[in-house]
Design a protein around this motif. Structure first.
Motif, PDB file in Angstrom:
ATOM      1  N   LEU A 107       2.289 -72.083 -59.110  1.00 26.08           N
ATOM      2  CA  LEU A 107       3.215 -70.933 -60.142  1.00 26.08           C
ATOM      3  C   LEU A 107       1.838 -70.151 -60.989  1.00 26.08           C
ATOM      4  CD1 LEU A 107       3.864 -74.833 -62.409  1.00 26.08           C
ATOM      5  CD2 LEU A 107       4.977 -72.894 -61.364  1.00 26.08           C
ATOM      6  N   CYS A 108       0.752 -69.504 -59.789  1.00 27.54           N
ATOM      7  CA  CYS A 108      -0.047 -68.291 -59.818  1.00 27.54           C
ATOM      8  C   CYS A 108       1.101 -67.239 -59.910  1.00 27.54           C
ATOM      9  CB  CYS A 108      -1.057 -68.294 -59.471  1.00 27.54           C
ATOM     10  SG  CYS A 108      -2.139 -69.479 -60.127  1.00 27.54           S
ATOM     11  N   ALA A 109       1.521 -66.360 -60.684  1.00 31.85           N
ATOM     12  CA  ALA A 109       1.181 -65.007 -60.338  1.00 31.85           C
ATOM     13  C   ALA A 109       1.184 -64.104 -59.614  1.00 31.85           C
ATOM     14  CB  ALA A 109       1.843 -64.565 -62.118  1.00 31.85           C
ATOM     15  N   ASN A 110       1.594 -63.388 -58.369  1.00 33.36           N
ATOM     16  CA  ASN A 110       0.043 -62.261 -58.405  1.00 33.36           C
ATOM     17  C   ASN A 110       0.523 -61.033 -58.546  1.00 33.36           C
ATOM     18  OD1 ASN A 110      -1.214 -60.683 -56.244  1.00 33.36           O
ATOM     19  ND2 ASN A 110       0.896 -61.381 -54.280  1.00 33.36           N
ATOM     20  N   GLN A 111       0.306 -60.521 -59.864  1.00 32.16           N
ATOM     21  CA  GLN A 111      -0.018 -60.257 -60.785  1.00 32.16           C
ATOM     22  C   GLN A 111      -1.036 -58.334 -59.845  1.00 32.16           C
ATOM     23  OE1 GLN A 111      -1.862 -61.201 -64.330  1.00 32.16           O
ATOM     24  NE2 GLN A 111       0.374 -62.015 -65.048  1.00 32.16           N
ATOM     25  N   PRO A 112      -0.729 -56.931 -60.750  1.00 27.63           N
ATOM     26  CA  PRO A 112      -1.333 -55.845 -59.676  1.00 27.63           C
ATOM     27  C   PRO A 112      -2.370 -55.617 -59.883  1.00 27.63           C
ATOM     28  CG  PRO A 112       1.376 -54.937 -61.286  1.00 27.63           C
ATOM     29  CD  PRO A 112       0.922 -56.338 -61.434  1.00 27.63           C
ATOM     30  N   ALA A 113      -3.339 -55.270 -59.766  1.00 27.92           N
ATOM     31  CA  ALA A 113      -4.922 -54.845 -59.307  1.00 27.92           C
ATOM     32  C   ALA A 113      -4.895 -54.034 -60.684  1.00 27.92           C
ATOM     33  CB  ALA A 113      -5.819 -54.686 -58.148  1.00 27.92           C
ATOM     34  N   GLY A 147      -4.005 -54.219 -63.421  1.00 28.20           N
ATOM     35  CA  GLY A 147      -3.896 -55.580 -65.082  1.00 28.20           C
ATOM     36  C   GLY A 147      -4.632 -56.142 -65.114  1.00 28.20           C
ATOM     37  N   CYS A 148      -6.040 -56.072 -63.483  1.00 29.82           N
ATOM     38  CA  CYS A 148      -7.107 -57.197 -63.530  1.00 29.82           C
ATOM     39  C   CYS A 148      -6.911 -58.663 -64.111  1.00 29.82           C
ATOM     40  CB  CYS A 148      -8.180 -57.163 -64.654  1.00 29.82           C
ATOM     41  SG  CYS A 148      -9.410 -55.448 -63.913  1.00 29.82           S
ATOM     42  N   GLY A 149      -5.438 -58.891 -64.037  1.00 32.59           N
ATOM     43  CA  GLY A 149      -4.987 -60.149 -64.542  1.00 32.59           C
ATOM     44  C   GLY A 149      -5.277 -60.794 -62.988  1.00 32.59           C
ATOM     45  N   TYR A 150      -3.975 -61.930 -63.037  1.00 28.58           N
ATOM     46  CA  TYR A 150      -4.539 -63.757 -61.504  1.00 28.58           C
ATOM     47  C   TYR A 150      -3.687 -62.474 -60.232  1.00 28.58           C
ATOM     48  CZ  TYR A 150      -4.705 -66.242 -65.704  1.00 28.58           C
ATOM     49  OH  TYR A 150      -5.117 -66.967 -66.925  1.00 28.58           O
ATOM     50  N   ASP A 151      -4.004 -62.808 -58.769  1.00 23.19           N
ATOM     51  CA  ASP A 151      -4.549 -62.551 -58.360  1.00 23.19           C
ATOM     52  C   ASP A 151      -3.128 -63.405 -57.385  1.00 23.19           C
ATOM     53  OD1 ASP A 151      -6.205 -64.841 -57.201  1.00 23.19           O
ATOM     54  OD2 ASP A 151      -7.192 -62.819 -56.785  1.00 23.19           O
ATOM     55  N   GLY A 152      -3.036 -64.320 -57.685  1.00 21.32           N
ATOM     56  CA  GLY A 152      -1.858 -65.431 -56.631  1.00 21.32           C
ATOM     57  C   GLY A 152      -2.629 -66.360 -56.325  1.00 21.32           C
ATOM     58  N   THR A 153      -4.269 -66.710 -56.650  1.00 21.99           N
ATOM     59  CA  THR A 153      -4.458 -67.526 -55.526  1.00 21.99           C
ATOM     60  C   THR A 153      -5.408 -68.254 -57.253  1.00 21.99           C
ATOM     61  OG1 THR A 153      -6.968 -66.148 -55.520  1.00 21.99           O
ATOM     62  CG2 THR A 153      -4.797 -65.986 -54.143  1.00 21.99           C
ATOM     63  N   CYS A 154      -5.456 -69.475 -56.287  1.00 19.57           N
ATOM     64  CA  CYS A 154      -6.722 -70.374 -57.261  1.00 19.57           C
ATOM     65  C   CYS A 154      -7.922 -70.189 -57.483  1.00 19.57           C
ATOM     66  CB  CYS A 154      -6.222 -71.975 -56.946  1.00 19.57           C
ATOM     67  SG  CYS A 154      -4.674 -71.882 -57.042  1.00 19.57           S
ATOM     68  N   ASP A 155      -8.415 -70.347 -58.508  1.00 20.11           N
ATOM     69  CA  ASP A 155     -10.091 -70.748 -58.922  1.00 20.11           C
ATOM     70  C   ASP A 155     -11.391 -71.362 -58.408  1.00 20.11           C
ATOM     71  OD1 ASP A 155      -9.592 -72.151 -60.458  1.00 20.11           O
ATOM     72  OD2 ASP A 155      -9.984 -71.285 -62.901  1.00 20.11           O
ATOM     73  N   GLY A 156     -10.306 -72.694 -57.505  1.00 19.26           N
ATOM     74  CA  GLY A 156     -11.178 -74.134 -57.695  1.00 19.26           C
ATOM     75  C   GLY A 156     -11.410 -74.321 -58.599  1.00 19.26           C
ATOM     76  N   ASN A 157     -11.213 -74.442 -59.790  1.00 16.29           N
ATOM     77  CA  ASN A 157     -11.136 -75.049 -61.448  1.00 16.29           C
ATOM     78  C   ASN A 157     -10.155 -75.505 -61.764  1.00 16.29           C
ATOM     79  OD1 ASN A 157     -13.959 -75.306 -60.203  1.00 16.29           O
ATOM     80  ND2 ASN A 157     -14.327 -72.956 -61.293  1.00 16.29           N
ATOM     81  N   GLY A 158      -8.942 -75.885 -60.975  1.00 15.86           N
ATOM     82  CA  GLY A 158      -7.998 -75.417 -61.344  1.00 15.86           C
ATOM     83  C   GLY A 158      -6.270 -74.615 -61.747  1.00 15.86           C
ATOM     84  N   ALA A 159      -7.376 -73.744 -62.266  1.00 14.45           N
ATOM     85  CA  ALA A 159      -6.657 -72.917 -63.328  1.00 14.45           C
ATOM     86  C   ALA A 159      -6.312 -71.986 -61.898  1.00 14.45           C
ATOM     87  CB  ALA A 159      -7.737 -72.246 -63.505  1.00 14.45           C
ATOM     88  N   CYS A 160      -5.467 -70.645 -62.382  1.00 11.78           N
ATOM     89  CA  CYS A 160      -5.402 -69.432 -61.254  1.00 11.78           C
ATOM     90  C   CYS A 160      -6.540 -68.477 -61.045  1.00 11.78           C
ATOM     91  CB  CYS A 160      -4.303 -68.506 -61.955  1.00 11.78           C
ATOM     92  SG  CYS A 160      -2.666 -69.810 -62.165  1.00 11.78           S
ATOM     93  N   HIS A 161      -6.532 -67.599 -60.622  1.00 14.96           N
ATOM     94  CA  HIS A 161      -8.064 -67.018 -60.057  1.00 14.96           C
ATOM     95  C   HIS A 161      -7.719 -65.944 -60.352  1.00 14.96           C
ATOM     96  CE1 HIS A 161     -10.802 -64.433 -58.632  1.00 14.96           C
ATOM     97  NE2 HIS A 161     -11.712 -65.088 -58.448  1.00 14.96           N
TER      98      HIS A 161
END
Length: 469
Positions: free
Chosen positions: A214-220, A222-236
């Motif tokens: 469910l991680c959105a691949n947002q445009p860079a 906006g510095c939002g989410y890049d579509g991957t996981c952060d390793g801690n259970g959340a979107c990166h």
């Protein structure tokens, strides 16, 4: 449990015009033969009823004297001939020690004059309630391992243990089938999984860089989410330093590319004064920059400067706080974080371009990302560095509110979530005994009331009052 017995209980009710009551079986009767299936449920009686649009017969408990029953049991219930042609709904509930246990099951048939119409009713499994209570009422509580071994699903099969492959939740003792295995607790379905190597059966974070469902691949930009996981259970989020705007020219000034701060903000770069040169595209490929050479008669110089021997003149060195791209742009000979700085300012969690303090090397505020990316996030499970700053110029560690090991359920035992101690250590685990209740894996808490005995611990059953006893 005793050997299987086959019940044939004749309940003969008089016609509406006759004397009310039940007697012996008469020839050519109208009624139903109910076959009650209850695999995995221990009962000493069955509570039965037949309901039509115009009449209700029962409920009655059979046999009259309680005794251990095995599935299936057949019960013949006779009804007045006048009910022939009506739809009859047959209901059955398991009874143990005078209390109904589990859910009431039902099935419907059409009554036929002078015939016993067959119908089958299946009572859902009562994994951890009256079934076990009937078999072991005098015993002490058994271990979680025993609970796993003794649990049975609706087909009478042994309920699968945590970590075992499954197709649906009703196959699992935990009632949760996630990512193809029986799971001890619920996952959010995003950057957590229950089938990770070495942690099968436990909800754990997906590795950093893994694709989040469910991680959105947002445009860079906006510095939002890049579509991957952060390793801690959340979107990166896009990491600190990732370009969020491209470099540009503003009049005679050069604006370097802006960069993400790692927390969802695009930090604007400081303008660099190119005087006496203009800002223009140069190089291959052409990119905006302060020009450093000129041609006689050209437009590379800012008036009144003119091009002499390929030079517009020396660029004044900037004071602290002025925008820069290299140390040579600054009187201090320090260009840090895009501004002329009074010090090199290259350490962890320090910055020279904080709003209102441009040109001064100061610690970054508490909870902000390290602009120099020295404080690498070690992951919540380690309780070590979290990638943020402590406000004193050092890397922060995960706070005491951080869960370093998720909670889970095993039978009537709640394995509580473990939290960091604020000093870089994951605190020891503690368990909670849910007593007469089961641990609810969907919320990782103890049930405090019940509707079904599956919510009750071994040796307990759900009472009519909605409590496990």
């Amino acid at each position: 449990m005793s050997a299987r017995r086959h019940l044939l209980i004749s309940v003969v009710c008089a016609a509406a015009t006759a004397t009310s009551g039940c007697g012996t079986k008469a020839p050519d009767v109208t009624g139903v033969t109910v076959t009650v299936m209850f695999p995995g449920v221990v009962a000493d009686q069955l509570e039965l009823a037949v309901t039509t649009p115009t009449r209700t017969i029962g409920p009655t408990r059979e046999p009259a004297t309680a005794g251990a029953l095995t599935s299936p049991q057949s019960v013949s219930i006779f009804v007045p001939d006048a009910l022939a042609g009506e739809t009859a709904t047959c209901t059955a509930t398991a009874v143990y020690q005078g209390e109904t246990i589990g859910a009431t099951a039902s099935a419907s048939v059409t009554l036929v004059l002078h015939k016993l119409v067959p119908v089958t009713v299946t009572i859902p499994v009562n994994r951890h309630g009256g079934a076990d209570a009937g078999a072991d009422a005098g015993d002490a509580d058994v271990s979680d391992a025993d609970a796993d071994a003794d649990a049975a699903d609706a087909d009478g099969a042994i309920a699968k243990a945590i970590g075992t492959p499954c197709a649906s939740g009703d196959q699992c003792d935990s009632t949760l089938c996630l990512d193809g295995v029986c799971c001890a607790s619920a996952c959010d379905g995003n950057c957590q999984a229950c089938n990770l190597l070495g942690k099968v059966g436990t909800c754990a974070p997906r590795p950093a860089g893994a694709t989040g469902k469910l991680c959105a691949n947002q445009p860079a930009s906006g510095c939002g989410y890049d579509g991957t996981c952060d390793g801690n259970g959340a979107c990166h989020r896009y990491a600190a330093g990732v370009a969020c705007t491209t470099a540009s020219c503003q009049a005679n000034g050069y604006v370097p590319a802006s960069a993400c701060d790692g927390q969802g903000t695009c930090v604007a770069a400081s303008l660099v004064d190119c005087t006496p040169y203009v800002c223009a595209a140069s190089g291959t490929p052409a990119t905006p920059a302060c020009l450093t050479t000129c041609q006689t008669g050209g437009t590379e110089c800012v008036s009144p400067a003119v091009c002499v021997s390929g030079s517009c003149g020396a660029r004044p060195k900037g004071a602290n706080g002025a925008g820069c791209v290299a140390a040579g742009d600054c009187a201090s000979n320090h260009c840090a974080d895009g501004v002329c700085c009074g010090a090199a300012c290259t350490g962890a969690c320090t910055s020279c371009n904080q709003t209102g303090f441009e040109g001064m090397c100061l610690p970054v505020g508490t909870g902000k990302a390290d602009p120099h990316a020295i404080c690498k996030d070690a992951g919540a499970t380690t309780c070590g560095r979290n990638g943020l700053c402590d406000g004193a110029g050092a890397c922060a560690v995960y706070p005491t509110t951080t869960v370093c090991a998720a909670g889970s359920c095993k039978g009537s035992t709640l394995h509580n979530a473990r939290k960091c101690d604020g000093k870089g250590v994951c605190a020891p685990a503690t368990d909670t005994d849910c007593l007469t209740y089961r641990c609810d894996p969907s919320t990782t808490t103890c049930f405090t009331s019940c509707v079904l005995s599956v919510q009750c611990a071994q040796k307990s059953a759900c009472s009519r009052a909605g409590t496990c006893q």
